[in-house]
Scaffold this motif. Structure first.
Motif, PDB file in Angstrom:
ATOM      1  N   ALA A   1      34.868  11.066  22.920  1.00 17.25           N
ATOM      2  CA  ALA A   1      34.436  10.365  24.129  1.00 17.25           C
ATOM      3  C   ALA A   1      33.523   9.217  23.696  1.00 17.25           C
ATOM      4  O   ALA A   1      32.510   9.445  23.026  1.00 17.25           O
ATOM      5  CB  ALA A   1      33.696  11.302  25.065  1.00 17.25           C
ATOM      6  N   GLN A   2      33.900   8.008  24.047  1.00 15.63           N
ATOM      7  CA  GLN A   2      33.111   6.830  23.689  1.00 15.63           C
ATOM      8  C   GLN A   2      32.457   6.237  24.924  1.00 15.63           C
ATOM      9  O   GLN A   2      33.117   5.997  25.943  1.00 15.63           O
ATOM     10  CB  GLN A   2      33.977   5.765  23.027  1.00 15.63           C
ATOM     11  CG  GLN A   2      33.193   4.500  22.627  1.00 15.63           C
ATOM     12  CD  GLN A   2      34.090   3.344  22.219  1.00 15.63           C
ATOM     13  OE1 GLN A   2      35.316   3.433  22.332  1.00 15.63           O
ATOM     14  NE2 GLN A   2      33.498   2.257  21.741  1.00 15.63           N
ATOM     15  N   ILE A   3      31.149   6.000  24.823  1.00 12.60           N
ATOM     16  CA  ILE A   3      30.439   5.206  25.824  1.00 12.60           C
ATOM     17  C   ILE A   3      29.734   4.073  25.096  1.00 12.60           C
ATOM     18  O   ILE A   3      29.392   4.193  23.913  1.00 12.60           O
ATOM     19  CB  ILE A   3      29.453   6.045  26.668  1.00 12.60           C
ATOM     20  CG1 ILE A   3      28.447   6.787  25.781  1.00 12.60           C
ATOM     21  CG2 ILE A   3      30.217   7.025  27.545  1.00 12.60           C
ATOM     22  CD1 ILE A   3      27.418   7.583  26.562  1.00 12.60           C
ATOM     23  N   SER A   4      29.530   2.967  25.769  1.00 12.41           N
ATOM     24  CA  SER A   4      29.005   1.781  25.096  1.00 12.41           C
ATOM     25  C   SER A   4      28.365   0.858  26.111  1.00 12.41           C
ATOM     26  O   SER A   4      28.737   0.846  27.293  1.00 12.41           O
ATOM     27  CB  SER A   4      30.156   1.055  24.384  1.00 12.41           C
ATOM     28  OG  SER A   4      29.682   0.051  23.509  1.00 12.41           O
ATOM     29  N   ASP A   5      27.380   0.089  25.664  1.00 12.14           N
ATOM     30  CA  ASP A   5      26.827  -0.994  26.478  1.00 12.14           C
ATOM     31  C   ASP A   5      26.413  -0.524  27.872  1.00 12.14           C
ATOM     32  O   ASP A   5      26.792  -1.116  28.881  1.00 12.14           O
ATOM     33  CB  ASP A   5      27.844  -2.135  26.578  1.00 12.14           C
ATOM     34  CG  ASP A   5      28.217  -2.702  25.222  1.00 12.14           C
ATOM     35  OD1 ASP A   5      27.547  -3.638  24.767  1.00 12.14           O
ATOM     36  OD2 ASP A   5      29.168  -2.180  24.596  1.00 12.14           O
ATOM     37  N   ILE A   6      25.612   0.520  27.898  1.00  7.68           N
ATOM     38  CA  ILE A   6      25.102   1.005  29.194  1.00  7.68           C
ATOM     39  C   ILE A   6      24.058   0.046  29.740  1.00  7.68           C
ATOM     40  O   ILE A   6      23.996  -0.226  30.933  1.00  7.68           O
ATOM     41  CB  ILE A   6      24.513   2.417  29.043  1.00  7.68           C
ATOM     42  CG1 ILE A   6      25.587   3.381  28.515  1.00  7.68           C
ATOM     43  CG2 ILE A   6      23.968   2.916  30.384  1.00  7.68           C
ATOM     44  CD1 ILE A   6      25.054   4.766  28.188  1.00  7.68           C
TER      45      ILE A   6
ATOM     46  N   GLY B   1      37.680  -8.100  37.013  1.00  6.56           N
ATOM     47  CA  GLY B   1      38.754  -8.245  36.034  1.00  6.56           C
ATOM     48  C   GLY B   1      38.468  -7.585  34.711  1.00  6.56           C
ATOM     49  O   GLY B   1      39.254  -7.726  33.766  1.00  6.56           O
ATOM     50  N   ALA B   2      37.361  -6.857  34.595  1.00  9.46           N
ATOM     51  CA  ALA B   2      36.987  -6.172  33.356  1.00  9.46           C
ATOM     52  C   ALA B   2      36.235  -4.898  33.728  1.00  9.46           C
ATOM     53  O   ALA B   2      35.020  -4.821  33.609  1.00  9.46           O
ATOM     54  CB  ALA B   2      36.117  -7.071  32.476  1.00  9.46           C
ATOM     55  N   PRO B   3      36.944  -3.873  34.210  1.00 10.12           N
ATOM     56  CA  PRO B   3      36.279  -2.666  34.706  1.00 10.12           C
ATOM     57  C   PRO B   3      35.556  -1.910  33.605  1.00 10.12           C
ATOM     58  O   PRO B   3      35.993  -1.889  32.451  1.00 10.12           O
ATOM     59  CB  PRO B   3      37.436  -1.846  35.277  1.00 10.12           C
ATOM     60  CG  PRO B   3      38.645  -2.333  34.549  1.00 10.12           C
ATOM     61  CD  PRO B   3      38.409  -3.790  34.300  1.00 10.12           C
ATOM     62  N   SER B   4      34.435  -1.300  33.961  1.00 10.47           N
ATOM     63  CA  SER B   4      33.700  -0.466  33.008  1.00 10.47           C
ATOM     64  C   SER B   4      34.507   0.787  32.701  1.00 10.47           C
ATOM     65  O   SER B   4      35.425   1.153  33.442  1.00 10.47           O
ATOM     66  CB  SER B   4      32.333  -0.099  33.581  1.00 10.47           C
ATOM     67  OG  SER B   4      32.475   0.558  34.822  1.00 10.47           O
ATOM     68  N   GLU B   5      34.173   1.439  31.592  1.00 11.12           N
ATOM     69  CA  GLU B   5      34.966   2.592  31.193  1.00 11.12           C
ATOM     70  C   GLU B   5      34.163   3.617  30.406  1.00 11.12           C
ATOM     71  O   GLU B   5      33.206   3.288  29.704  1.00 11.12           O
ATOM     72  CB  GLU B   5      36.167   2.162  30.360  1.00 11.12           C
ATOM     73  CG  GLU B   5      35.811   1.514  29.034  1.00 11.12           C
ATOM     74  CD  GLU B   5      37.053   1.084  28.259  1.00 11.12           C
ATOM     75  OE1 GLU B   5      37.462   1.834  27.349  1.00 11.12           O
ATOM     76  OE2 GLU B   5      37.602  -0.009  28.556  1.00 11.12           O
ATOM     77  N   ILE B   6      34.553   4.867  30.575  1.00  8.92           N
ATOM     78  CA  ILE B   6      34.242   5.959  29.666  1.00  8.92           C
ATOM     79  C   ILE B   6      35.557   6.240  28.963  1.00  8.92           C
ATOM     80  O   ILE B   6      36.572   6.509  29.625  1.00  8.92           O
ATOM     81  CB  ILE B   6      33.755   7.200  30.428  1.00  8.92           C
ATOM     82  CG1 ILE B   6      32.423   6.909  31.125  1.00  8.92           C
ATOM     83  CG2 ILE B   6      33.636   8.407  29.499  1.00  8.92           C
ATOM     84  CD1 ILE B   6      32.032   7.958  32.155  1.00  8.92           C
ATOM     85  N   THR B   7      35.600   6.148  27.658  1.00 12.04           N
ATOM     86  CA  THR B   7      36.866   6.208  26.938  1.00 12.04           C
ATOM     87  C   THR B   7      37.058   7.577  26.301  1.00 12.04           C
ATOM     88  O   THR B   7      36.167   8.080  25.617  1.00 12.04           O
ATOM     89  CB  THR B   7      36.929   5.135  25.850  1.00 12.04           C
ATOM     90  OG1 THR B   7      36.420   3.912  26.355  1.00 12.04           O
ATOM     91  CG2 THR B   7      38.364   4.919  25.399  1.00 12.04           C
ATOM     92  N   ARG B   8      38.217   8.151  26.557  1.00  9.99           N
ATOM     93  CA  ARG B   8      38.614   9.398  25.889  1.00  9.99           C
ATOM     94  C   ARG B   8      39.715   9.042  24.896  1.00  9.99           C
ATOM     95  O   ARG B   8      40.854   8.762  25.281  1.00  9.99           O
ATOM     96  CB  ARG B   8      39.120  10.412  26.920  1.00  9.99           C
ATOM     97  CG  ARG B   8      39.664  11.705  26.287  1.00  9.99           C
ATOM     98  CD  ARG B   8      39.974  12.739  27.361  1.00  9.99           C
ATOM     99  NE  ARG B   8      40.879  12.187  28.370  1.00  9.99           N
ATOM    100  CZ  ARG B   8      41.124  12.783  29.537  1.00  9.99           C
ATOM    101  NH1 ARG B   8      40.531  13.912  29.857  1.00  9.99           N
ATOM    102  NH2 ARG B   8      41.977  12.233  30.399  1.00  9.99           N
ATOM    103  N   LEU B   9      39.370   9.051  23.598  1.00 14.07           N
ATOM    104  CA  LEU B   9      40.325   8.717  22.549  1.00 14.07           C
ATOM    105  C   LEU B   9      40.836   9.999  21.908  1.00 14.07           C
ATOM    106  O   LEU B   9      40.046  10.893  21.584  1.00 14.07           O
ATOM    107  CB  LEU B   9      39.677   7.832  21.478  1.00 14.07           C
ATOM    108  CG  LEU B   9      39.168   6.481  21.997  1.00 14.07           C
ATOM    109  CD1 LEU B   9      37.659   6.406  21.861  1.00 14.07           C
ATOM    110  CD2 LEU B   9      39.833   5.326  21.260  1.00 14.07           C
TER     111      LEU B   9
END
Length: 261
Positions: free
Chosen positions: A36-41, A246-254
């Motif tokens: 799980a990646q989070i970034s730039d909060i 046009g650039a939604p925020s995300e919590i990424t599950r890789l």
């Protein structure tokens, strides 16, 4: 209307985005290993504890194998924002939660924040690595300081080679956390499997996405550089005005997957 939509997109909790990363030669026992990646909060003037808590709760609900925080967590001093950022200490994953510094940590006082993140139980990687053993197999989790950290402290110059020094040669995957995508040029020849980055916010709102590419090799999403994959998060919070368009925020599950021939 665009301003109202941008405000709504920025203030709502980031959506979960799932990305499969095909890894050549990945053992079957690591198929589906999840990061799980989070970034730039950017915890700061408009992003507070409640916003951070919602992110943390969403990440924990994913039950990832490990968590990667790829920089720019805060915009202010420890004295101002420690309480607002404190929910990050609740992040849980069986193979740990790892963090690297972004440029905004250096604007805000990197040394006190590194100490605070460590106090919260996060593993801060500063040109170093950890070795984890999912299914008993060695996996390297490395991290570098921000690409521009050397301008603030020459001893903290970003160094992907140093981050990998002494890593086991039989590692089944080598994962690098690097705040800025442009770290990839130095990392790719070193044998990393995957680099996780942020910094760009995906442009955050139109038309800034067009200008990101003048500084960074990639704006968002999954890309290939030589033998290394690089994934760039659009960010989990926002910086400056509460606007995303046009650039939604995300919590990424890789998820690591075996590459098909």
């Amino acid at each position: 209307a665009a301003t109202l939509l941008g405000f709504y997109n920025a203030r709502r909790r980031a959506r979960v985005v799932t990305v499969d990363v095909p890894v050549r030669g990945l053992p079957a026992d690591l198929d589906g290993f999840t990061i799980a990646q989070i970034s730039d909060i950017h915890v700061g003037p408009t992003i507070k504890r409640r916003y951070v808590q919602a992110i943390v709760d969403a990440v924990n609900e994913l039950a990832p194998d490990m968590i990667a925080i790829t920089g720019d967590v805060v915009d202010g001093s420890v004295e101002q924002l420690a309480a607002q950022a404190s929910p990050l200490g609740q992040l849980r994953a069986p193979f740990g939660a790892y963090l690297v510094t972004g440029n905004h940590e250096y604007y805000s006082g990197a040394a006190p924040w590194v100490a605070e993140f460590r106090r919260l139980g996060l593993r801060v990687l500063m040109n170093e690595h950890a070795v984890i053993h999912p299914a008993g197999l060695p996996v390297v989790v490395a991290g570098v300081t921000d690409y521009n950290a050397g301008a603030f402290d020459p001893q903290q110059r970003s160094n992907p080679a140093a981050a990998l020094a002494g890593a086991p040669p039989d590692a089944q995957a080598r994962i690098l956390l690097a705040h800025q995508p442009r770290s990839a040029a130095a990392a790719a020849p070193l044998g990393y499997t995957l680099q996780l980055s942020g910094h760009t916010h995906g442009g955050q709102f139109f038309p800034w996405g067009f200008f990101v590419r003048f500084q960074q090799p990639y704006t968002a999403g999954l890309h290939r550089l030589g033998g290394m994959w690089i994934y760039i998060s659009r960010g989990t919070g926002y910086w400056g005005p509460p606007k995303r368009l046009g650039a939604p925020s995300e919590i990424t599950r890789l998820r690591l997957r075996p590459a098909t021939p």
